[in-house]
Design a protein around this motif. Structure first.
Motif, short mmCIF file in Angstrom:
data_model
loop_
_atom_site.label_atom_id
_atom_site.label_comp_id
_atom_site.label_asym_id
_atom_site.label_seq_id
_atom_site.Cartn_x
_atom_site.Cartn_y
_atom_site.Cartn_z
N ALA A 1 -3.72 21.44 34.91
CA ALA A 1 -2.74 22.73 34.77
C ALA A 1 -2.03 22.68 36.30
N VAL A 2 -0.74 22.44 36.31
CA VAL A 2 -0.11 22.38 37.76
C VAL A 2 0.18 23.60 38.31
N MET A 3 0.35 24.70 37.53
CA MET A 3 0.74 26.13 37.68
C MET A 3 2.19 26.12 38.21
N GLU A 4 3.06 25.18 37.98
CA GLU A 4 4.68 25.29 38.32
C GLU A 4 5.11 24.33 37.38
N ALA A 5 6.69 24.78 37.04
CA ALA A 5 7.40 23.97 36.39
C ALA A 5 7.97 22.82 37.11
N THR B 1 2.67 12.79 29.23
CA THR B 1 3.57 13.93 28.53
C THR B 1 3.03 15.27 29.06
N PRO B 2 4.07 15.94 29.12
CA PRO B 2 3.75 17.63 29.75
C PRO B 2 3.42 18.20 28.43
N VAL B 3 2.99 19.45 28.41
CA VAL B 3 2.77 20.16 27.19
C VAL B 3 3.77 21.17 27.00
N TYR B 4 4.22 20.86 25.80
CA TYR B 4 5.37 21.63 25.12
C TYR B 4 4.72 22.51 23.81
N VAL B 5 4.44 23.63 24.13
CA VAL B 5 4.01 24.66 23.23
C VAL B 5 2.57 23.94 22.55
N TYR B 6 1.76 23.50 23.60
CA TYR B 6 0.36 23.23 23.37
C TYR B 6 0.38 21.81 22.72
N HIS B 7 1.33 20.94 22.72
CA HIS B 7 1.32 19.72 22.25
C HIS B 7 1.98 18.64 23.00
N ASP C 1 12.69 12.46 29.91
CA ASP C 1 13.34 11.71 30.80
C ASP C 1 13.19 11.57 32.31
N HIS C 2 12.43 12.94 32.56
CA HIS C 2 12.80 13.44 33.93
C HIS C 2 11.46 12.93 34.64
N LYS C 3 11.69 12.95 36.03
CA LYS C 3 10.53 12.39 36.62
C LYS C 3 9.76 13.77 37.24
N GLY C 4 9.12 14.29 36.26
CA GLY C 4 8.22 15.66 36.76
C GLY C 4 7.02 15.37 37.12
N SER C 5 6.17 16.57 37.09
CA SER C 5 4.85 16.58 37.66
C SER C 5 4.08 15.50 36.83
N THR C 6 3.86 15.30 35.41
CA THR C 6 3.27 14.49 34.67
C THR C 6 3.62 13.02 35.00
N TYR C 7 4.81 12.65 35.09
CA TYR C 7 5.14 11.24 35.46
C TYR C 7 4.65 10.91 36.82
N SER D 1 -1.93 14.60 30.98
CA SER D 1 -0.89 15.72 30.48
C SER D 1 -0.90 16.88 31.24
N THR D 2 0.33 17.43 31.85
CA THR D 2 0.27 18.69 32.62
C THR D 2 0.97 19.89 31.93
N ALA D 3 0.33 20.97 32.17
CA ALA D 3 0.91 22.15 31.74
C ALA D 3 1.05 23.17 32.75
N ALA D 4 1.77 24.37 32.59
CA ALA D 4 2.02 25.35 33.49
C ALA D 4 0.49 26.18 33.60
N GLY D 5 -0.06 26.23 32.57
CA GLY D 5 -1.17 26.85 32.42
C GLY D 5 -2.38 26.15 31.40
N ALA D 6 -1.82 25.85 30.11
CA ALA D 6 -3.13 25.68 29.16
C ALA D 6 -2.26 24.71 28.04
N GLY D 7 -3.10 23.96 27.58
CA GLY D 7 -2.63 23.12 26.27
C GLY D 7 -2.76 21.86 26.48
C1 LIG Z 1 9.57 23.48 25.86
C2 LIG Z 1 8.33 23.74 26.90
C3 LIG Z 1 7.14 24.09 26.54
C4 LIG Z 1 6.16 24.63 27.34
N1 LIG Z 1 4.89 24.88 26.68
C5 LIG Z 1 3.94 25.15 27.56
C6 LIG Z 1 2.63 25.61 27.07
O1 LIG Z 1 2.51 25.72 25.94
N2 LIG Z 1 1.66 25.81 27.97
C7 LIG Z 1 1.89 25.45 29.31
O2 LIG Z 1 0.83 26.05 30.17
N3 LIG Z 1 3.12 25.17 29.80
C8 LIG Z 1 4.17 25.07 29.18
N4 LIG Z 1 5.17 24.49 29.42
C9 LIG Z 1 5.29 24.33 30.93
C10 LIG Z 1 5.05 22.53 31.21
O3 LIG Z 1 4.13 22.13 30.25
C11 LIG Z 1 4.59 22.51 32.48
O4 LIG Z 1 5.52 22.89 33.62
C12 LIG Z 1 4.66 20.89 33.13
O5 LIG Z 1 3.74 20.62 34.03
C13 LIG Z 1 5.99 20.43 32.97
O6 LIG Z 1 5.56 18.85 33.20
P1 LIG Z 1 6.69 18.06 34.04
O7 LIG Z 1 6.98 18.39 35.27
O8 LIG Z 1 6.22 16.73 33.78
O9 LIG Z 1 7.94 18.08 32.95
C14 LIG Z 1 6.35 24.39 28.58
C15 LIG Z 1 7.59 23.99 29.05
C16 LIG Z 1 8.68 23.65 28.16
C17 LIG Z 1 9.79 23.04 28.88
#
Ligand SMILES: Cc1cc2nc3c(=O)[nH]c(=O)nc-3n(C[C@H](O)[C@H](O)[C@H](O)COP(=O)(O)O)c2cc1C
Length: 229
Positions: A154-158, A82-88, A10-16, A122-128
């Motif tokens: 991998a955007v390296m940020e939340a 879709t952001p990565v949540y636990v690799y999915h 629902d939020h406008k984060g990195s992926t959106y 898809s974006t992640a902090a690091g991987a997935g």
């Molecule tokens: C529940 C949850 C699970 C996450 N799992 C991962 C993960 O498996 N690998 C990773 O690198 N980042 C993980 N993250 C971090 C997000 O994928 C990352 O910050 C992403 O860029 C957020 O995108 P958004 O700003 O569009 O929400 C997770 C974050 C949350 C809230």
């Protein structure tokens, strides 16, 4: 070109924001629509299988889903974010896609899909990103969409506003490149889609169930017709 962004949060984060940046490079503001999950659809499939065996109209969530189905059908480009949540992919994105199992090529694909393009971001902090993108790209392929672009970062940020300028610059470059490919697309169905459709057309001669078999027969797809030109 009509672009629909389907956001797995629902939020406008990195992926959106990456999806929105790309959409703006493809078309004008008034041609961009958005679906946010779970805001616009937050149901879980209850496993009744009515959609497969009877009709999608028999899904308990049909009323809530159909306006979104109309948005999908009337768009040329679907951008899934879709952001990565636990690799999915996020749970809400998965729950949304579960509601379209009946539209997979193995059941009753919608012919409009064969002229669309899709992007899965898809974006992640690091991987997935790879496995998260696959969660969505599998549906795109089995819906029949011939061109599916994948972009994992991998955007390296939340938080998007904390993402470093160097990373944002690389996102600009990548979205430029995807937009160029989308705008230059001349159509055409890849061999993989043609092959899958052919196998399904053979299987549907007897059909998995009456709803599927009747659909394929009515379309003429079991006797050589195809949903593309
Ligand atoms: C529940 C949850 C699970 C996450 N799992 C991962 C993960 O498996 N690998 C990773 O690198 N980042 C993980 N993250 C971090 C997000 O994928 C990352 O910050 C992403 O860029 C957020 O995108 P958004 O700003 O569009 O929400 C997770 C974050 C949350 C809230």
């Amino acid at each position: 070109m009509k672009v629909l962004i389907i956001s797995g949060t629902d939020h406008k984060g990195s992926t959106y924001n990456i999806g929105r940046l790309l959409a703006g490079k493809i078309t004008s503001e008034e041609n961009i629509s958005e679906i946010f999950l779970p805001r616009d659809f937050g149901e879980f499939c209850c496993g009744c299988t009515n959609c497969f065996g009877k009709s999608e109209r028999e899904c308990p969530h049909f009323g809530k889903l159909s306006p979104l189905t109309e948005m999908i059908d009337s768009s040329d480009i679907l951008i899934f974010t879709t952001p990565v949540y636990v690799y999915h992919a996020t749970g809400q994105m998965k729950a949304f896609l579960d509601h379209y199992g009946w539209r997979w090529m193995v059941h009753r694909p919608e012919e409009k899909m064969f002229s669309k393009q899709a992007v899965v971001i898809s974006t992640a902090a690091g991987a997935g990103m790879k496995s998260a993108i696959k969660d969505v790209a599998d549906s795109c392929f089995f819906w029949g969409i011939p061109r599916v672009y994948k972009y994992g970062k991998a955007v390296m940020e939340a938080r998007w506003d904390h993402v470093k300028p160097k990373i944002k610059k690389s996102i600009e470059v990548k979205t430029d490149s995807i937009a160029k490919k989308i705008l230059g697309y001349k159509g055409g169905i890849p061999l993989k889609t043609r092959g899958m459709f052919f196998i399904m057309s053979m299987m549907q001669r007897n059909g998995f169930n009456e709803a599927d078999a009747g659909y394929w027969k009515e379309k003429g797809w079991t006797s050589g017709k195809r949903p593309w030109k």
